[in-house]
Design an enzyme around this catalytic site. Sequence first.
Site, mmCIF file in Angstrom:
data_model
loop_
_atom_site.group_PDB
_atom_site.id
_atom_site.type_symbol
_atom_site.label_atom_id
_atom_site.label_comp_id
_atom_site.label_asym_id
_atom_site.label_seq_id
_atom_site.Cartn_x
_atom_site.Cartn_y
_atom_site.Cartn_z
ATOM 1 N N GLU A 1 -14.552 40.379 -64.094
ATOM 2 C CA GLU A 1 -15.834 40.556 -64.788
ATOM 3 C C GLU A 1 -16.947 40.643 -63.745
ATOM 4 O O GLU A 1 -17.063 39.788 -62.875
ATOM 5 C CB GLU A 1 -16.065 39.388 -65.760
ATOM 6 C CG GLU A 1 -17.466 39.303 -66.343
ATOM 7 C CD GLU A 1 -17.946 40.570 -67.058
ATOM 8 O OE1 GLU A 1 -17.303 41.004 -68.013
ATOM 9 O OE2 GLU A 1 -18.991 41.135 -66.641
ATOM 10 N N GLY B 1 -18.339 36.659 -71.348
ATOM 11 C CA GLY B 1 -18.816 36.734 -72.736
ATOM 12 C C GLY B 1 -19.337 38.117 -73.084
ATOM 13 O O GLY B 1 -19.505 38.440 -74.257
ATOM 14 N N LYS C 1 -28.997 36.709 -82.947
ATOM 15 C CA LYS C 1 -28.892 35.825 -84.114
ATOM 16 C C LYS C 1 -29.622 34.503 -83.879
ATOM 17 O O LYS C 1 -30.088 33.868 -84.823
ATOM 18 C CB LYS C 1 -27.435 35.586 -84.491
ATOM 19 C CG LYS C 1 -26.924 36.602 -85.491
ATOM 20 C CD LYS C 1 -26.454 37.890 -84.901
ATOM 21 C CE LYS C 1 -27.308 39.095 -85.091
ATOM 22 N NZ LYS C 1 -26.768 40.326 -84.494
ATOM 23 N N GLY D 1 -33.421 53.659 -86.160
ATOM 24 C CA GLY D 1 -33.340 52.770 -87.328
ATOM 25 C C GLY D 1 -31.910 52.420 -87.687
ATOM 26 O O GLY D 1 -31.583 52.243 -88.857
ATOM 27 N N ILE E 1 -29.184 47.929 -84.709
ATOM 28 C CA ILE E 1 -29.877 47.183 -83.653
ATOM 29 C C ILE E 1 -31.396 47.332 -83.824
ATOM 30 O O ILE E 1 -32.145 46.352 -83.764
ATOM 31 C CB ILE E 1 -29.412 47.655 -82.253
ATOM 32 C CG1 ILE E 1 -27.945 47.240 -82.060
ATOM 33 C CG2 ILE E 1 -30.290 47.069 -81.143
ATOM 34 C CD1 ILE E 1 -27.316 47.689 -80.758
ATOM 35 N N GLU F 1 -37.557 56.297 -87.100
ATOM 36 C CA GLU F 1 -36.215 56.856 -87.290
ATOM 37 C C GLU F 1 -36.344 58.366 -87.514
ATOM 38 O O GLU F 1 -37.190 58.814 -88.290
ATOM 39 C CB GLU F 1 -35.547 56.170 -88.499
ATOM 40 C CG GLU F 1 -34.310 56.835 -89.043
ATOM 41 C CD GLU F 1 -33.168 57.002 -88.034
ATOM 42 O OE1 GLU F 1 -32.849 56.042 -87.319
ATOM 43 O OE2 GLU F 1 -32.629 58.131 -87.966
ATOM 44 N N ARG G 1 -24.902 54.145 -78.313
ATOM 45 C CA ARG G 1 -24.231 53.636 -77.117
ATOM 46 C C ARG G 1 -23.089 54.580 -76.745
ATOM 47 O O ARG G 1 -22.584 55.318 -77.586
ATOM 48 C CB ARG G 1 -23.691 52.221 -77.386
ATOM 49 C CG ARG G 1 -24.779 51.237 -77.738
ATOM 50 C CD ARG G 1 -24.216 49.862 -78.034
ATOM 51 N NE ARG G 1 -23.743 49.171 -76.853
ATOM 52 C CZ ARG G 1 -24.512 48.469 -76.022
ATOM 53 N NH1 ARG G 1 -25.813 48.371 -76.244
ATOM 54 N NH2 ARG G 1 -23.998 47.850 -74.974
ATOM 55 N N ALA H 1 -17.993 43.116 -82.395
ATOM 56 C CA ALA H 1 -17.227 42.088 -81.684
ATOM 57 C C ALA H 1 -15.907 41.790 -82.400
ATOM 58 O O ALA H 1 -14.866 41.634 -81.759
ATOM 59 C CB ALA H 1 -18.064 40.827 -81.553
ATOM 60 N N HIS I 1 -20.061 27.078 -109.217
ATOM 61 C CA HIS I 1 -21.428 27.268 -109.731
ATOM 62 C C HIS I 1 -22.311 26.108 -109.294
ATOM 63 O O HIS I 1 -21.850 24.975 -109.321
ATOM 64 C CB HIS I 1 -21.390 27.343 -111.260
ATOM 65 C CG HIS I 1 -22.761 27.436 -111.860
ATOM 66 N ND1 HIS I 1 -23.461 28.625 -111.892
ATOM 67 C CD2 HIS I 1 -23.561 26.492 -112.432
ATOM 68 C CE1 HIS I 1 -24.635 28.413 -112.464
ATOM 69 N NE2 HIS I 1 -24.722 27.120 -112.801
HETATM 70 C C1 LIG Z 1 -28.409 43.925 -79.577
HETATM 71 C C2 LIG Z 1 -26.969 43.892 -80.027
HETATM 72 C C3 LIG Z 1 -26.620 43.123 -81.110
HETATM 73 C C4 LIG Z 1 -25.295 43.077 -81.542
HETATM 74 N N1 LIG Z 1 -24.973 42.312 -82.617
HETATM 75 C C5 LIG Z 1 -23.684 42.276 -83.067
HETATM 76 C C6 LIG Z 1 -23.310 41.468 -84.179
HETATM 77 O O1 LIG Z 1 -24.139 40.776 -84.778
HETATM 78 N N2 LIG Z 1 -22.020 41.468 -84.577
HETATM 79 C C7 LIG Z 1 -21.054 42.226 -83.939
HETATM 80 O O2 LIG Z 1 -19.885 42.192 -84.344
HETATM 81 N N3 LIG Z 1 -21.382 42.990 -82.875
HETATM 82 C C8 LIG Z 1 -22.672 43.028 -82.429
HETATM 83 N N4 LIG Z 1 -22.967 43.783 -81.333
HETATM 84 C C9 LIG Z 1 -21.887 44.559 -80.675
HETATM 85 C C10 LIG Z 1 -21.036 43.655 -79.784
HETATM 86 O O3 LIG Z 1 -21.853 43.014 -78.842
HETATM 87 C C11 LIG Z 1 -19.976 44.495 -79.095
HETATM 88 O O4 LIG Z 1 -19.235 45.198 -80.062
HETATM 89 C C12 LIG Z 1 -19.016 43.626 -78.291
HETATM 90 O O5 LIG Z 1 -19.706 42.915 -77.276
HETATM 91 C C13 LIG Z 1 -17.936 44.498 -77.663
HETATM 92 O O6 LIG Z 1 -17.093 43.731 -76.857
HETATM 93 P P1 LIG Z 1 -16.337 44.379 -75.600
HETATM 94 O O7 LIG Z 1 -15.527 43.285 -75.016
HETATM 95 O O8 LIG Z 1 -15.676 45.618 -76.004
HETATM 96 O O9 LIG Z 1 -17.492 44.827 -74.608
HETATM 97 P P2 LIG Z 1 -18.672 44.032 -73.901
HETATM 98 O O10 LIG Z 1 -19.098 42.866 -74.688
HETATM 99 O O11 LIG Z 1 -19.678 45.083 -73.584
HETATM 100 O O12 LIG Z 1 -18.030 43.505 -72.562
HETATM 101 C C14 LIG Z 1 -17.652 44.359 -71.528
HETATM 102 C C15 LIG Z 1 -17.730 43.588 -70.241
HETATM 103 O O13 LIG Z 1 -17.141 44.370 -69.210
HETATM 104 C C16 LIG Z 1 -17.867 44.162 -68.024
HETATM 105 N N5 LIG Z 1 -17.593 45.296 -67.152
HETATM 106 C C17 LIG Z 1 -17.880 46.607 -67.356
HETATM 107 N N6 LIG Z 1 -17.397 47.366 -66.344
HETATM 108 C C18 LIG Z 1 -16.804 46.511 -65.477
HETATM 109 C C19 LIG Z 1 -16.125 46.684 -64.246
HETATM 110 N N7 LIG Z 1 -15.915 47.888 -63.719
HETATM 111 N N8 LIG Z 1 -15.653 45.585 -63.619
HETATM 112 C C20 LIG Z 1 -15.825 44.363 -64.141
HETATM 113 N N9 LIG Z 1 -16.451 44.136 -65.306
HETATM 114 C C21 LIG Z 1 -16.933 45.194 -65.977
HETATM 115 C C22 LIG Z 1 -19.310 44.070 -68.483
HETATM 116 O O14 LIG Z 1 -20.104 43.384 -67.539
HETATM 117 C C23 LIG Z 1 -19.163 43.292 -69.792
HETATM 118 O O15 LIG Z 1 -19.312 41.910 -69.600
HETATM 119 C C24 LIG Z 1 -24.309 43.835 -80.855
HETATM 120 C C25 LIG Z 1 -24.651 44.613 -79.751
HETATM 121 C C26 LIG Z 1 -25.972 44.639 -79.333
HETATM 122 C C27 LIG Z 1 -26.331 45.485 -78.144
#
Ligand SMILES: Cc1cc2nc3c(=O)[nH]c(=O)nc-3n(C[C@H](O)[C@H](O)[C@H](O)COP(=O)(O)OP(=O)(O)OC[C@H]3O[C@@H](n4cnc5c(N)ncnc54)[C@H](O)[C@@H]3O)c2cc1C
Length: 440
Positions: free
Chosen positions: A32, A37, A49, A174, A177, A196, A257, A303, A424
Site C-alpha cells: 500500500e 483502508g 458519513k 449531481g 458524491i 448537474e 472516476r 466498498a 410496531h
Molecule cells: C467521497 C466518497 C464517498 C464514498 N462513500 C461511499 C459509501 O458511503 N459507501 C460505499 O460503499 N462506497 C463509498 N465510496 C466508494 C468507496 O470508497 C470505494 O468503492 C472503495 O474504497 C473501493 O475500494 P478499493 O479497495 O477497490 O479501492 P480504494 O479504496 O481506492 O483502495 C485502493 C488502494 O490502493 C492503493 N494503491 C493504488 N495504486 C497503488 C500502487 N501502485 N501501489 C500500492 N498501493 C496502491 C491506494 O493508495 C488505495 O489505498 C465513496 C467514495 C468517495 C470518493
Amino acid sequence: MTYDTVIIGGGPGGYEAALQVARLGGKAALVEKGPLGGVCTNRGCIPTKALAAACEVTDSIVRSREFGISVPGYTVDPEAVIKRRDRVSMTMRKGVEKLLSGAKVDVISGQGRLVSETEVAVNGETLDGRTLVLATGSEPTSLPGLEIDHEYVVSGDDAASMPRIPEDVVIVGGGFIGCEYASIYSRIGSRVTLIEALDRILPGEDEDVSAELHASISKTATVMTSTKVESADREGKTVKADGKDIPADTVLLAVGRRPALPEGIDDIGVIYDKTGVQVDRMMRTSVDNIYAVGDLTSGMRLAHVAYAGAEAAAHNIMGREREADFSVVPWCVFTTPEIGRVGVSEKGASVDVRVGRADYLGNGKARCMGERGGFFKVVVDAQKGTVLGAHIVGAHASDLIGEAALAVKAGMTARQVADTIHPHPTLSELFRQACLDASG
Ligand SMILES: Cc1cc2nc3c(=O)[nH]c(=O)nc-3n(C[C@H](O)[C@H](O)[C@H](O)COP(=O)(O)OP(=O)(O)OC[C@H]3O[C@@H](n4cnc5c(N)ncnc54)[C@H](O)[C@@H]3O)c2cc1C
C-alpha cells in the site's frame, strides 16, 4: 519466500482479500502506497458519513422546538467538526492495521509495480506470489477547463480530507458524491451551488426519488440542472456556468472516476478497458493467476462490492471455488433525506411490474420522529408477485434497504413480506406496507 498472494492496494478490496486468505490458512503480502483502508476509510465512506452525522446533530437542534425543547442558539465549530471526522477515520484505520497484523499479513508500505505474472516490485525489492491481486482502486476524473489542482478545484477524495469547511462552494456533478457533499456542506454553514449537466440530480435513481431529493436539497442549497460549467476563474474565485459568474472559494468536482491502473499492467497482458480491469465471476483477470477486485474492476464502485469480490478471490486463491454474485447490490446515498435502492426500477424492468408504495407520513415511528417526507416503493413482478426492486427516500433509508435486498435475493413475493409480522412502531413497517399495497 513465495506468498500465496501478493496484493497491490490496501483499501476494502485489498485488505479484505488479505484477511480472507489468512483466515483460510494462506500467507499474504499487502503493498500500500498510502494509508491503509484506502479511499473508503480515509477519503470516502467514513469521513463523509462522519460529517453527515455532525449535520444530523445540527438538524436536531434546528428542529428541537417541534419536540418541545428549546435550544437558544448554537454555533458550529468547523475545526472541531473536522477533528472529529479525522478521529473517526483514524480509529477505523487503526482497526484495519490491527486486523492485518493479527492475521500476520506482511504489510509493505510503498508503490507496487507489476514485474511479471508472479512478481511485484516495491521499494527496490521483489515480492513473489503464487497469485497476485490487483486492488488499486479508482481515481477522480477532471473536466476540460476544470482540471483538479487539489486546492481550488478539488475532488471528492480531497474534500473528505480537506482541513476546512468551504464558505462558498460550487459542486459540479449531481451524482451520489456531489449530492452527499451538497447535503452536508449546506447544512453546516456553507453556501452551496450544485450543478448537474443532465435534467435531474441522481439521474440513475427512480425519478420520484430524484425529485424528492431535489426538493429537499433545494431548501438549503441552489440546485441547477441542465447546466454546463464552462470554466473556473482561480484568481477571481468564480465559476462560469450558463454565462453566469457564480462565486466560489472552492470548486468540488464530482463527475466520475476511472480505474487506477498499476504500473506494469500493460506488459503482462491483463485486459482492461476504460471502465476497468475485466474479470470473470471468480474475479480472475485475463491472466490465470492474477485476480482483480473493487473499484479497479468494471463493477459498481462501492466498498461492499469490493468486499464481496475480495471474498470470492480469496476463496479461489485458496482452492475453494467461489463465484462472486453481484446480481443484488444495495446502493445508498447519505443525503438528507437518505436514499436506498436495490434491484430494478419501475422503468428499467424487463417484465410487467406492479408498484406498491408506503409514505413516511402514514408511519407511526416516522410521525414520532417528526419525519413527514419520503416514501418506500417496491417494484413487483406482475405475474409472479416476486419483489424485483425497492426504492426508498426518507429517514434511515440506508438501514432499511438491507431487508429489501434480502427479499429480492431470496426471490420472496410481496405477499410473503406482507405476511411477515414486522415490529410496531418501526420504519420497517414501511416495507411491509408497500408490499401489501403491491399485493392489492
Ligand atoms: C467521497 C466518497 C464517498 C464514498 N462513500 C461511499 C459509501 O458511503 N459507501 C460505499 O460503499 N462506497 C463509498 N465510496 C466508494 C468507496 O470508497 C470505494 O468503492 C472503495 O474504497 C473501493 O475500494 P478499493 O479497495 O477497490 O479501492 P480504494 O479504496 O481506492 O483502495 C485502493 C488502494 O490502493 C492503493 N494503491 C493504488 N495504486 C497503488 C500502487 N501502485 N501501489 C500500492 N498501493 C496502491 C491506494 O493508495 C488505495 O489505498 C465513496 C467514495 C468517495 C470518493
